[in-house]
Motif scaffolding. Structure first.
Motif, mmCIF file in Angstrom:
data_model
loop_
_atom_site.group_PDB
_atom_site.id
_atom_site.type_symbol
_atom_site.label_atom_id
_atom_site.label_comp_id
_atom_site.label_asym_id
_atom_site.label_seq_id
_atom_site.Cartn_x
_atom_site.Cartn_y
_atom_site.Cartn_z
ATOM 1 N N ILE A 172 0.864 -1.182 0.000
ATOM 2 C CA ILE A 172 0.000 0.000 0.000
ATOM 3 C C ILE A 172 0.894 1.222 0.000
ATOM 4 N N TRP A 173 0.759 2.054 -1.039
ATOM 5 C CA TRP A 173 1.564 3.268 -1.140
ATOM 6 C C TRP A 173 0.696 4.460 -0.778
ATOM 7 N N LEU A 174 1.115 5.218 0.246
ATOM 8 C CA LEU A 174 0.297 6.280 0.823
ATOM 9 C C LEU A 174 0.635 7.668 0.291
ATOM 10 N N LEU B 199 -1.060 -1.149 -4.348
ATOM 11 C CA LEU B 199 -2.225 -0.271 -4.340
ATOM 12 C C LEU B 199 -1.731 1.147 -4.072
ATOM 13 N N PHE B 200 -2.210 2.123 -4.852
ATOM 14 C CA PHE B 200 -1.702 3.485 -4.763
ATOM 15 C C PHE B 200 -2.797 4.479 -4.380
ATOM 16 N N HIS C 62 2.649 6.702 -14.788
ATOM 17 C CA HIS C 62 3.711 5.911 -14.169
ATOM 18 C C HIS C 62 3.215 5.020 -13.038
ATOM 19 N N THR C 63 1.913 4.734 -13.006
ATOM 20 C CA THR C 63 1.300 3.932 -11.953
ATOM 21 C C THR C 63 0.544 2.759 -12.560
ATOM 22 N N VAL D 38 -9.720 8.784 -6.938
ATOM 23 C CA VAL D 38 -8.784 7.728 -6.554
ATOM 24 C C VAL D 38 -9.189 7.035 -5.259
ATOM 25 N N TYR D 39 -10.133 7.600 -4.505
ATOM 26 C CA TYR D 39 -10.535 6.892 -3.287
ATOM 27 C C TYR D 39 -11.385 5.680 -3.657
#
Length: 341
Positions: A203-205, A243-244, A274-275, A289-290
């Protein structure tokens, strides 16, 4: 709660709780699209493609470091996963398209390829490409790669999630954020992450890049190319699905809803390029994005956007607060809030 306390709290909440990632859902519009829609192309397993079917584009010298940004995967569900790569050089003419093949296999040696096809990386997307590979088996590891003629990308490893309602025994989450380039020795943590077999999902915050006064799309793209060019990040990106969500430095320090819309669009566009995400290409109206990820009857992960809707009175904005209230009401035993703030 600050970010460090959130991360510590998440680890404590999950310690000793047997669980495993389950099903990705979201409230954005239909995200599966064909070429030219702004969404990733979606394709199921297909017969293996001969390398000759992905030749160099006419008149373009890609060089030997064409896969110099590595590979990545993300947004898995129980039947599919997004695979990504970015090509070098990225400063070609706006009309250039580079055909390349992708392979997904049951094993790292690619002796059992379950799917393969040819797609195009376009200069308008900074020669990045993402493919939603569908028709996969739930709760399984897969390996993937990209090919252009005789050039082969690094191999990535990913996994699908268990199917909804499936009984699972555990979940290994890695949580991180804030990739400043000030102290490059800290990026060694990516090597530890890459070799941690207990991790099922990253998970990327947010703050995947630091904007460093980027003012246009090309400058944002350069920040991502610098980050993606780091071999340590390439290793962790290739080892697990991610997950971003984003924070402020994908655009500018501490921005809120009043930020310059042109600057915001440039930052969001480069982030999307880039994701490895299912989300559609951002527009001038922004990008939702949420979203949430369900993990059996044990947990639901809620990924928040704490910047795009922020005003002096709210961090999340009315619509996201309403979504959060409804989505946080569920039957699982735990709620994990993935908050960039």
């Amino acid at each position: 709660m600050d970010r460090r306390r959130f991360i510590a709290g998440t680890a404590a909440a999950l310690a000793g709780v047997g669980c495993s990632a389950q099903h990705l859902t979201g409230d954005a519009p239909d995200q599966a699209g064909g070429s030219g829609t702004g969404a990733p192309s979606t394709t199921g397993p297909a017969p293996s493609v001969d390398p000759a079917d992905s030749p160099d584009p006419p008149g373009v010298d890609l060089g030997d470091n064409v896969f110099g940004l590595g590979v990545a995967s993300g947004d898995p569900d129980d039947q599919s996963v997004v695979i990504w790569t970015g090509l070098l050089p990225s400063d070609l003419g706006a009309s250039v398209e580079v055909p390349l093949a992708w392979d997904v296999a049951d094993d790292p040696g690619f002796t059992s390829i379950v799917g393969s096809a040819v797609v195009s990386a376009r200069a308008e997307d900074a020669l990045t490409v993402r493919v939603v590979v569908a028709g996969l088996e739930p709760d399984r590891k897969y390996w993937y790669r990209f090919r252009i003629a005789d050039r082969i990308s690094p191999t990535g490893r990913t996994r699908t999630l268990p199917y909804p309602g499936q009984a699972v025994s555990r979940l290994g989450l890695a949580v991180s954020s804030c990739q400043a380039r000030d102290d490059l020795s800290l990026w060694d943590a990516h090597l530890r992450l890459a070799t941690d077999d207990a991790v099922d999902l990253v998970i990327w915050l947010g703050d995947f890049i630091y904007d460093r006064n980027a003012g246009n799309l090309q400058e944002f793209r350069a920040r991502y190319a610098e980050a993606r060019g780091d071999e340590r990040l390439q290793a962790s990106s290739a080892a697990h699905p991610w997950l971003f969500t984003w924070d402020d430095h994908e655009v500018v320090d501490n921005y809120d809803a009043l930020v310059d819309p042109g600057l915001r669009l440039a930052g969001y566009r480069a982030w999307w390029e880039h994701t490895p995400t299912r989300l559609p290409r951002p527009s001038a109206d922004g990008l939702t994005v949420y979203r949430h990820v369900d993990i059996g009857d044990i947990a639901r992960i809620l990924l928040l956007d704490c910047r795009q809707y922020q005003t002096g009175e709210t961090v999340l904005g009315a619509e996201q607060i309403d979504w959060f209230t409804k989505t946080a009401d569920h039957g699982a035993r735990h709620t994990v809030v993935a908050s960039p703030v």
